[in-house]
Write a protein that holds these residues in place. Structure first.
Motif, PDB file in Angstrom:
ATOM      1  N   LEU A   1       0.986  -1.178   0.072  1.00  0.00           N
ATOM      2  CA  LEU A   1       0.080  -0.008  -0.025  1.00  0.00           C
ATOM      3  C   LEU A   1       0.883   1.281   0.069  1.00  0.00           C
ATOM      4  CD1 LEU A   1      -2.983   0.541   0.082  1.00  0.00           C
ATOM      5  CD2 LEU A   1      -2.685   0.709   2.498  1.00  0.00           C
ATOM      6  N   ARG A   2       0.989   1.697  -1.204  1.00  0.00           N
ATOM      7  CA  ARG A   2       1.921   2.856  -1.502  1.00  0.00           C
ATOM      8  C   ARG A   2       1.211   4.109  -1.987  1.00  0.00           C
ATOM      9  NH1 ARG A   2       7.340   0.997  -0.893  1.00  0.00           N
ATOM     10  NH2 ARG A   2       7.505  -1.105  -0.706  1.00  0.00           N
ATOM     11  N   CYS A   3       1.762   5.300  -1.785  1.00  0.00           N
ATOM     12  CA  CYS A   3       1.410   6.583  -2.239  1.00  0.00           C
ATOM     13  C   CYS A   3       2.073   6.872  -3.634  1.00  0.00           C
ATOM     14  CB  CYS A   3       1.817   7.552  -1.369  1.00  0.00           C
ATOM     15  SG  CYS A   3       1.079   7.513   0.288  1.00  0.00           S
ATOM     16  N   ALA A   4       1.261   7.411  -4.568  1.00  0.00           N
ATOM     17  CA  ALA A   4       1.776   7.780  -5.838  1.00  0.00           C
ATOM     18  C   ALA A   4       1.830   9.460  -5.954  1.00  0.00           C
ATOM     19  CB  ALA A   4       0.777   7.400  -6.933  1.00  0.00           C
ATOM     20  N   SER A   5       1.259  10.075  -5.006  1.00  0.00           N
ATOM     21  CA  SER A   5       1.216  11.448  -5.080  1.00  0.00           C
ATOM     22  C   SER A   5       0.700  11.817  -3.519  1.00  0.00           C
ATOM     23  CB  SER A   5       0.378  12.281  -5.987  1.00  0.00           C
ATOM     24  OG  SER A   5      -1.132  11.851  -5.511  1.00  0.00           O
ATOM     25  N   PRO A   6       1.250  13.134  -3.060  1.00  0.00           N
ATOM     26  CA  PRO A   6       1.858  14.307  -3.777  1.00  0.00           C
ATOM     27  C   PRO A   6       3.355  13.717  -3.961  1.00  0.00           C
ATOM     28  CG  PRO A   6       1.561  14.748  -1.473  1.00  0.00           C
ATOM     29  CD  PRO A   6       0.859  13.364  -1.712  1.00  0.00           C
ATOM     30  N   ALA A   7       4.425  14.295  -4.800  1.00  0.00           N
ATOM     31  CA  ALA A   7       5.544  13.747  -5.036  1.00  0.00           C
ATOM     32  C   ALA A   7       6.485  13.564  -4.097  1.00  0.00           C
ATOM     33  CB  ALA A   7       6.426  14.843  -6.019  1.00  0.00           C
ATOM     34  N   VAL A   8       6.175  14.350  -2.638  1.00  0.00           N
ATOM     35  CA  VAL A   8       7.018  14.010  -1.682  1.00  0.00           C
ATOM     36  C   VAL A   8       6.824  12.548  -1.058  1.00  0.00           C
ATOM     37  CG1 VAL A   8       7.555  16.366  -1.166  1.00  0.00           C
ATOM     38  CG2 VAL A   8       5.501  15.141  -0.320  1.00  0.00           C
ATOM     39  N   PHE A   9       5.667  11.998  -1.253  1.00  0.00           N
ATOM     40  CA  PHE A   9       5.402  10.834  -0.608  1.00  0.00           C
ATOM     41  C   PHE A   9       5.371   9.705  -1.776  1.00  0.00           C
ATOM     42  CE2 PHE A   9       2.639  13.380   2.383  1.00  0.00           C
ATOM     43  CZ  PHE A   9       3.634  13.664   3.152  1.00  0.00           C
ATOM     44  N   TYR A  10       5.865   9.925  -3.036  1.00  0.00           N
ATOM     45  CA  TYR A  10       5.880   9.053  -3.989  1.00  0.00           C
ATOM     46  C   TYR A  10       6.575   7.578  -3.813  1.00  0.00           C
ATOM     47  CZ  TYR A  10       6.291   6.756  -8.635  1.00  0.00           C
ATOM     48  OH  TYR A  10       6.010   5.904  -9.594  1.00  0.00           O
ATOM     49  N   GLY A  11       5.749   6.474  -3.733  1.00  0.00           N
ATOM     50  CA  GLY A  11       6.351   5.293  -3.711  1.00  0.00           C
ATOM     51  C   GLY A  11       6.494   5.143  -2.065  1.00  0.00           C
ATOM     52  N   GLN A  12       6.186   5.655  -1.301  1.00  0.00           N
ATOM     53  CA  GLN A  12       6.411   5.400   0.022  1.00  0.00           C
ATOM     54  C   GLN A  12       5.097   4.955   0.726  1.00  0.00           C
ATOM     55  OE1 GLN A  12       7.076   8.932   2.704  1.00  0.00           O
ATOM     56  NE2 GLN A  12       9.086   9.473   1.444  1.00  0.00           N
ATOM     57  N   LEU A  13       5.189   4.093   1.792  1.00  0.00           N
ATOM     58  CA  LEU A  13       4.066   3.188   2.221  1.00  0.00           C
ATOM     59  C   LEU A  13       3.292   4.379   3.066  1.00  0.00           C
ATOM     60  CD1 LEU A  13       5.785   0.028   3.715  1.00  0.00           C
ATOM     61  CD2 LEU A  13       4.355   0.026   1.633  1.00  0.00           C
ATOM     62  N   TRP A  14       2.050   3.951   3.118  1.00  0.00           N
ATOM     63  CA  TRP A  14       1.103   4.911   3.844  1.00  0.00           C
ATOM     64  C   TRP A  14       1.296   5.243   5.320  1.00  0.00           C
ATOM     65  CZ3 TRP A  14      -4.926   3.967   3.212  1.00  0.00           C
ATOM     66  CH2 TRP A  14      -5.251   4.297   1.538  1.00  0.00           C
ATOM     67  N   ASP A  15       2.006   4.067   5.877  1.00  0.00           N
ATOM     68  CA  ASP A  15       2.432   4.310   7.417  1.00  0.00           C
ATOM     69  C   ASP A  15       3.645   5.242   7.487  1.00  0.00           C
ATOM     70  OD1 ASP A  15       0.729   2.511   7.984  1.00  0.00           O
ATOM     71  OD2 ASP A  15       1.939   0.621   7.897  1.00  0.00           O
ATOM     72  N   TYR A  16       4.540   5.156   6.500  1.00  0.00           N
ATOM     73  CA  TYR A  16       5.747   6.098   6.757  1.00  0.00           C
ATOM     74  C   TYR A  16       5.423   7.416   5.997  1.00  0.00           C
ATOM     75  CZ  TYR A  16       8.257   1.775   7.314  1.00  0.00           C
ATOM     76  OH  TYR A  16       8.684   0.802   8.005  1.00  0.00           O
ATOM     77  N   ALA A  17       4.589   7.446   4.928  1.00  0.00           N
ATOM     78  CA  ALA A  17       4.323   8.860   4.450  1.00  0.00           C
ATOM     79  C   ALA A  17       3.682  10.011   5.464  1.00  0.00           C
ATOM     80  CB  ALA A  17       3.545   8.694   3.301  1.00  0.00           C
ATOM     81  N   CYS A  18       2.591   9.093   6.158  1.00  0.00           N
ATOM     82  CA  CYS A  18       1.584   9.941   6.843  1.00  0.00           C
ATOM     83  C   CYS A  18       1.810   9.733   8.354  1.00  0.00           C
ATOM     84  CB  CYS A  18       0.170   9.496   6.540  1.00  0.00           C
ATOM     85  SG  CYS A  18      -0.624   9.985   4.859  1.00  0.00           S
ATOM     86  N   MET A  19       2.696   8.812   8.944  1.00  0.00           N
ATOM     87  CA  MET A  19       2.980   8.817  10.185  1.00  0.00           C
ATOM     88  C   MET A  19       3.666  10.215  10.748  1.00  0.00           C
ATOM     89  SD  MET A  19       2.497   7.015  12.556  1.00  0.00           S
ATOM     90  CE  MET A  19       1.918   5.639  11.572  1.00  0.00           C
ATOM     91  N   SER A  20       4.485  10.915   9.734  1.00  0.00           N
ATOM     92  CA  SER A  20       5.223  11.845  10.255  1.00  0.00           C
ATOM     93  C   SER A  20       4.434  13.158  10.409  1.00  0.00           C
ATOM     94  CB  SER A  20       6.307  12.359   9.475  1.00  0.00           C
ATOM     95  OG  SER A  20       5.768  12.527   8.119  1.00  0.00           O
ATOM     96  N   VAL A  21       3.373  13.227   9.401  1.00  0.00           N
ATOM     97  CA  VAL A  21       2.153  14.333   9.725  1.00  0.00           C
ATOM     98  C   VAL A  21       1.299  14.300  10.744  1.00  0.00           C
ATOM     99  CG1 VAL A  21       0.821  15.403   8.235  1.00  0.00           C
ATOM    100  CG2 VAL A  21       2.610  14.506   7.060  1.00  0.00           C
TER     101      VAL A  21
END
Length: 910
Positions: free
Chosen positions: A504-524
């Protein structure tokens, strides 16, 4: 299930471990128990010398993968050996006597050794000494051909049932040389040999024959006629084989159940000569058409595999006669259209595989039994709304790897549990997309074009949905979007529904491209949580401190309240104890006073009482004694007693006072005697020891009470006081020595009868009353009683002068007293004689004035005394002097004779 299996296998492992410890296994081998069989694994150890197993009950011995060159005849003495694996060694021959002693051997594997000739294994002699041998494998050796007619070259074994000669470089098999002396052979494998010529294999016992990858070009009908009991035939991967063509003889096999003709490049086939065929595998051929004639005579078919062909057209009735069909595989064909009634007549069909076809639209399919339909990789782009309406038992539908971009809302199935829409072109999910599948539990949406989060409310109708695949989608990770957070919480809430979380990975925004949901949004989410929860943290801390303080305060108050309550209880208990002790002390004091006073009084009274002999010697009383006090008290006390009983106003004369005092004392004596008689007749309870005497103010009587008496009287001295038990057990005065005298009461009229407790001495000694039973031997009988002068009956019985009273004790032995005894006195004795002509007659009016005046005076005195002592008269029940006088006068007039009046008994002796 795994836990149950582990519990079942645990004893086996324990037995294996214990067995390993019990047997002496060689160092180059590994021994273990399986159920009750001992296994020894010596494979791939590079051994060239056989290990020794002396006195080891081996059943399975694996010696494969070593460098052994000879057959191990030293194991012939192992009667328990059942399985011997010598494959992948360098054994090049088998002597004729090599198997002598292997009477229990059932399986012998000699595959991939260095045997180059069939004659090197002594086929005619070696296997006769293994009567239990069932399975023999010689695959991988270079055996040559079976074309010689020499009998020594024929394999001879009466017990052999399975023979493996695959990949043995056999080129010719002809006649009955191979199977002539194998009467029980059931399975024969000649696979992977280049059989340029295959003649007959006549065998009535052979049931399974494997001829796959043998380069066969033709199988004639005579070949099958020589195998009448053949059930399983594998002729796959014979690419040049012509099997059952129209221009050849029809192959007939009435006992054949399973036929595998896969990858034989067959473009047509006729199976009408095999009526009992159950499984047919025609995979990888060149079949183009399947119609109602293809399986017309094969009504027993349960499995039909037509995959990897070039089938384009399937007739409507192609499978209608296959009533036992359960599995139909049409994958990897060129089917573009599927008739809705294709499988309608197959009532027990469970699985339909249509994958890898060119079906562009999923149309309605009718079946009441099919449970699994695989239509993946079919280039499906659209789905009819009623595609699943006629599949009443469908549970698994695979539509993955198609061109589906939308799922209609009206699709409905009450039984669908698994839906695979992976790798399609879905971009949106509507709120009614899956609402028609109430039993849906497994959903694959991975590999699509989903970008926005799906509201959890869209899955509200799917109560059993617990597995979702959402990976490989171009998700837009809007970490601040509440819907995104809600969707993530729905997927990851325990128990988590998301099964491909790592994809389960992110395609956008560009800063989160290819990152898993957990890692992309956990910081936010963490930063937001920190920024938004700063005050919350402090508030929580303060509230926690406040709650703890309040809790401590409540606990302190509660403890203080409990302490105060305990103190109150202790104080109250202490007061109750003190009160109880005070009450007990008062009770004991009162009982002690009562018992001591009563005991002292009785002791004094008893002590002053004379004995019977002393009483006989005592002088006669000069005057009547009112009570014991009158006898013992001094003159001064008697005067004080008289003064206390007279009125202070001084209206009465001394004579009247003396008369009233005399009468009062007399009535008190009678009352006391009557009360004593009541006490004697009273019924006492069993606990007299702990009771006390209670006075009745109205009746003047006493009764023994045990109320509020818990403890006996304390500090009573036995030498001075009588015990309460003795006082309580006192019944009467019968034990007194004076009670031996039984005086008799004179017969007097009832109205003149008073409450008398004893008789006077005169009454007992008067000779006129000898008829009443007076003893003549009594010393008082010898005395001559005084003869009182005859006087008229008057109301006043006792005449008391104003002067000093006569002495209370009279000296009978003095002369003066003897003279005085002769004189007449109204108080000289206890009895007076009334001389009247008739006692029953009342006095008449002719009586003297003197007696009349005396009578009136007596009546007036009686009235005064009645007024003064009315209460005493009611209690004692006696008559007053005036009433007695009136009664005496009245009775004297009626009776008309002399009568002795018995005065009330005084407490002289008692």
């Amino acid at each position: 299930m795994a836990m149950l299996l582990l519990m079942l296998l645990l004893p086996i492992f324990l037995v294996a471990v214990s067995g390993t410890a019990a047997v002496s296994c060689p160092a180059s081998c590994k021994c273990y128990w399986v159920v009750d069989s001992l296994y020894a694994n010596c494979s791939r150890r590079g051994l060239s010398v056989y290990p020794s197993f002396d006195n080891v009950p081996l059943e399975h011995l694996d010696l494969s993968g070593n460098r052994f060159e000879e057959f191990p005849i030293q194991y012939a003495d192992m009667d328990s050996l059942l399985y011997l694996d010598l494959s992948n060694n360098k054994i090049d021959n088998l002597a004729a006597n090599a198997l002598i002693g292997f009477t229990s051997l059932r399986t012998l594997l000699l595959a991939n050794n260095s045997i180059v000739l069939w004659s090197e294994i002594s086929p005619n002699e070696a296997f006769k000494y293994a009567p239990s041998l069932k399975r023999l494998s010689l695959s991988g050796n270079r055996l040559g051909s079976f074309a010689s007619a020499d009998s020594k070259m024929q394999l001879n074994s009466q017990s052999l049932t399975e023979l493996d000669l695959s990949a043995a470089q056999i080129s010719v098999v002809g006649g009955d040389i191979l199977v002539n002396k194998l009467p029980n052979l059931q399975r024969l494998s000649l696979a992977n040999n280049q059989l340029t010529q295959l003649l007959r294999l006549p065998s009535k016992s052979l049931r399974e024959l494997d001829l796959s990858n043998c380069g066969l070009q033709r199988l004639s009908s005579t070949f099958f006629e020589a195998l009448p009991n053949l059930e399983v035939l594998n002729i796959s991967h014979n690419t040049a084989l012509q099997f059952g063509s129209m221009d050849e003889d029809l192959i007939v096999a009435y006992e054949l159940l399973k036929l595998d003709a896969s990858y034989c490049n067959l473009d047509q086939i006729d199976l009408s000569g095999m009526p009992v065929l159950v499984e047919v595998r025609l995979r990888g051929n060149l079949l183009r058409l399947v119609d109602e004639h293809t399986f017309a005579n094969n009504t027993m078919l349960e499995l039909v595999d037509l995959s990897n062909n070039v089938v384009r057209l399937i007739g409507n009735e192609a499978f209608s006669k296959l009533k036992r069909l359960k599995h139909l595989n049409l994958a990897y064909n060129e089917i573009a259209y599927l008739d809705r009634n294709l499988i309608r007549g197959n009532d027990i069909l469970l699985e339909l595989n249509l994958s890898r076809n060119i079906i562009q639209k999923l149309t309605k399919i009718v079946s009441n039994s099919v449970r699994l339909i695989n239509m993946s990789w079919c280039e499906i782009s659209s789905i009819e709304n009623t595609a699943l309406s006629s599949l009443s038992a469908i549970q698994n539908l695979d539509l993955s790897n198609n061109l589906i971009s939308d799922i209609p809302n009206l699709m409905h199935s009450e039984t669908l549990q698994h839906l695979n829409l992976a790798n399609c072109r879905l971009s949106t999910i509507r709120n009614g997309t899956f609402s028609g599948f109430p039993e849906l539990a497994n959903l694959h949406l991975n590999g699509n074009r989903l970008t926005n989060p799906i509201p959890p409310a869209y899955f509200r109708a799917n109560k059993f949905l617990d597995q979702i695949w959402l990976g490989d989608n171009p998700w837009i990770c809007e970490c601040h979007n509440p819907m995104f957070v809600e969707f993530y919480d729905y997927l990851t809430a325990k128990p988590p529904k998301l099964k491909d979380r790592i994809h389960l990975r992110c395609a956008s925004p560009a800063v989160f491209y290819g990152q898993l949901w957990d890692y992309a949004c956990m910081s936010v989410w963490s930063a937001s949580a920190r920024s938004s929860s700063g005050e919350k943290v402090w508030s929580a801390i303060m509230l926690t401190i406040l709650a703890l303080g309040l809790l401590a305060l409540m606990l302190g108050c509660f403890q203080k309240m409990m302490r105060q309550r305990k103190k109150r209880n202790n104080r109250r208990e202490l007061n109750e104890n003190h009160e109880e002790l005070r009450r007990i002390r008062d009770l004991n004091d009162r009982m002690m006073r009562e018992e001591s006073s009563t005991t002292l009084q009785q002791t004094n009274e008893i002590s002053v009482l004379p004995s019977y002999e002393d009483a006989l010697l005592m002088p006669k009383l000069e005057r009547p004694a009112k009570s014991m006090l009158d006898l013992t008290a001094t003159e001064r006390k008697r005067k004080q007693l008289r003064r206390s009983h007279t009125h202070p106003d001084g209206d009465h004369s001394d004579g009247e006072v003396e008369q009233q005092l005399d009468t009062h004392q007399r009535f008190r004596s009678v009352e006391m005697l009557s009360n004593r008689d009541k006490e004697r007749r009273a019924q006492y309870g069993p606990h007299r020891r702990t009771g006390y005497m209670e006075y009745n103010t109205q009746s003047g009587s006493r009764r023994f009470s045990i109320e509020d008496s818990r403890f006996p009287a304390a500090r009573l001295k036995q030498q001075n006081l009588q015990s309460a038990e003795q006082i309580g057990n006192f019944q009467s005065y019968e034990n007194s020595p004076y009670t031996k005298r039984k005086p008799k009461i004179a017969e007097i009229p009832p109205f003149k009868r008073v409450n008398m407790m004893a008789e006077s001495v005169e009454f007992l000694t008067d000779p006129e009353y000898e008829d009443l039973g007076v003893k003549s031997g009594s010393p008082f009988a010898k005395r001559k009683p005084k003869s009182p002068p005859s006087i008229q009956v008057s109301a006043q019985v006792y005449t008391v002068g104003k002067g000093q009273l006569d002495p209370a004790v009279e000296d009978y032995f003095s002369s003066a007293q003897k003279k005085k005894a002769a004189s007449s006195s109204t108080i000289a004795s206890d009895f007076q004689e009334l001389t009247e002509p008739d006692i029953t007659s009342l006095p008449d009016e002719n009586r003297s004035n003197d007696s009349t005046s005396n009578s009136k005076l007596s009546m007036e005195t009686g009235k005064r005394k009645k007024r003064k002592n009315s209460a005493s008269r009611r209690v004692s029940g006696n008559f007053s002097a005036a009433a007695a006088g009136d009664s005496s006068s009245s009775s004297c007039e009626d009776v008309g004779r002399n009568a002795q009046v018995h005065k009330p008994m005084r407490e002289t002796l008692f």
